[in-house]
Design a protein around this motif. Structure first.
Motif, PDB file in Angstrom:
ATOM      1  N   PRO A  83       0.982  -0.644   0.138  1.00 12.86           N
ATOM      2  CA  PRO A  83       0.230  -0.112   0.231  1.00 12.86           C
ATOM      3  C   PRO A  83       0.626   1.387  -0.265  1.00 12.86           C
ATOM      4  O   PRO A  83       2.275   0.764   0.235  1.00 12.86           O
ATOM      5  CB  PRO A  83      -1.088  -0.199   0.816  1.00 12.86           C
ATOM      6  N   PRO A  84       0.634   2.205  -0.151  1.00 12.19           N
ATOM      7  CA  PRO A  84       0.592   3.168  -0.920  1.00 12.19           C
ATOM      8  C   PRO A  84       1.206   4.363   1.220  1.00 12.19           C
ATOM      9  O   PRO A  84       0.833   3.850   1.787  1.00 12.19           O
ATOM     10  CB  PRO A  84       0.205   4.487  -1.389  1.00 12.19           C
ATOM     11  N   PRO A  85       2.496   4.347   0.939  1.00  9.74           N
ATOM     12  CA  PRO A  85       2.872   6.020   2.083  1.00  9.74           C
ATOM     13  C   PRO A  85       1.492   6.555   2.937  1.00  9.74           C
ATOM     14  O   PRO A  85       1.082   6.736   1.331  1.00  9.74           O
ATOM     15  CB  PRO A  85       4.266   5.758   2.925  1.00  9.74           C
ATOM     16  N   GLU A  86       1.047   6.722   3.876  1.00  6.65           N
ATOM     17  CA  GLU A  86      -0.066   7.516   4.534  1.00  6.65           C
ATOM     18  C   GLU A  86       0.849   8.582   4.454  1.00  6.65           C
ATOM     19  O   GLU A  86       2.359   9.246   4.656  1.00  6.65           O
ATOM     20  CB  GLU A  86      -0.162   7.425   5.706  1.00  6.65           C
ATOM     21  N   PRO A  87      -0.009   9.791   3.780  1.00  8.37           N
ATOM     22  CA  PRO A  87       0.384  10.642   3.431  1.00  8.37           C
ATOM     23  C   PRO A  87       0.573  11.441   5.404  1.00  8.37           C
ATOM     24  O   PRO A  87       0.108  11.040   5.581  1.00  8.37           O
ATOM     25  CB  PRO A  87      -0.091  11.682   2.440  1.00  8.37           C
ATOM     26  N   ASP A  88       1.754  12.733   4.931  1.00 10.28           N
ATOM     27  CA  ASP A  88       2.245  13.496   6.278  1.00 10.28           C
ATOM     28  C   ASP A  88       0.737  14.537   6.694  1.00 10.28           C
ATOM     29  O   ASP A  88       0.389  15.053   5.348  1.00 10.28           O
ATOM     30  CB  ASP A  88       3.403  13.720   6.325  1.00 10.28           C
ATOM     31  N   GLU A  89       1.173  14.579   7.555  1.00  5.67           N
ATOM     32  CA  GLU A  89      -0.173  15.807   8.110  1.00  5.67           C
ATOM     33  C   GLU A  89       0.221  16.588   7.902  1.00  5.67           C
ATOM     34  O   GLU A  89       1.661  17.569   7.892  1.00  5.67           O
ATOM     35  CB  GLU A  89      -0.429  15.986   9.307  1.00  5.67           C
TER      36      GLU A  89
END
Length: 231
Positions: free
Chosen positions: A60-66
């Motif tokens: 899965p693609p990495p979660e975007p940073d806040e």
């Protein structure tokens, strides 16, 4: 012997050829049998099972940073220098005089045995300085021109042409009278020198000398007289 050897050799050759032939035969039987009995032929009614190898799904693609909201730049605070320190230009006063105890606090302890009362020392008043007095030398109180006159010139001295200057020194007492006379420079004539001291001692009067306290003291006086023929 040679015949027996050739017979034996032929026999061995036959045996070897037979062994090789047998081995070839066995290998051929094995190959045929294995191919015939070992082959798997499925029935027409039996469905074939096939194995499908699936490709693993991608990670899965990495979660975007806040999202971080950029802070607004703040203007720097103005620099305020500290207030200047006061400078005292006056030189500090340094007391170099030693601290002396008060005379009223000094007591005498060695003069009394232990247990006797302590007697305080009373400071003595400082005597007032006595004003100094400039010393004064003895000085004539009558006219020195009348100590020796022309009338004192004897005729015999005139006739003999006795002239000259007599320098003398007298010692004056506290009463102002001459106590001693001494010729310090002669006229060259003892009669004139002796007459000089005799007449001065009889006629000269002085104010006595005084010391630094103003008291009368003995002093001295020095002068000269000229003996010359009257005209």
């Amino acid at each position: 012997m040679m015949a027996f050897a050739d017979h034996a050799t032929q026999t061995n050759r036959k045996t070897a050829v037979a062994g090789v032939t047998a081995i070839h035969a066995i290998i051929g039987v094995v190959l045929v049998t294995g191919l015939a009995g070992g082959a798997f032929m499925p029935d027409e009614d039996t469905p074939l099972k096939t194995t499908v190898f699936k490709t693993p799904p991608p990670p899965p693609p990495p979660e975007p940073d806040e999202a971080v909201e950029p802070q607004k730049p703040t203007a720097p605070l103005p620099y305020v220098p500290p207030p200047p320190m006061p400078i005292n230009n006056s030189e500090p006063t340094i007391n170099t005089a030693p601290e002396l105890p008060d005379l009223a606090d000094i007591v005498i302890r060695d003069a009394f045995p232990e247990g006797d009362p302590v007697v305080p020392v009373t400071p003595q008043p400082t005597p007032k300085p006595v004003p100094t007095f400039s010393p004064i030398a003895a000085k004539p109180s009558n006219d020195p021109g009348r100590w020796i006159t022309e009338s004192d010139y004897r005729t015999s001295w005139i006739n003999r042409g006795m002239t000259g200057i007599a320098s003398f020194k007298v010692t004056v007492g506290t009463t102002g009278k001459v106590q001693n006379c001494q010729i310090v420079a002669s006229t060259g004539h003892s009669a004139l020198d002796n007459a000089t001291c005799k007449l001065v001692s009889q006629r000269a009067r002085f104010d006595a000398a005084r010391d630094s306290s103003g008291n009368k003291v003995s002093g001295s006086y020095r002068t000269s007289v000229k003996w010359e023929v009257p005209r």
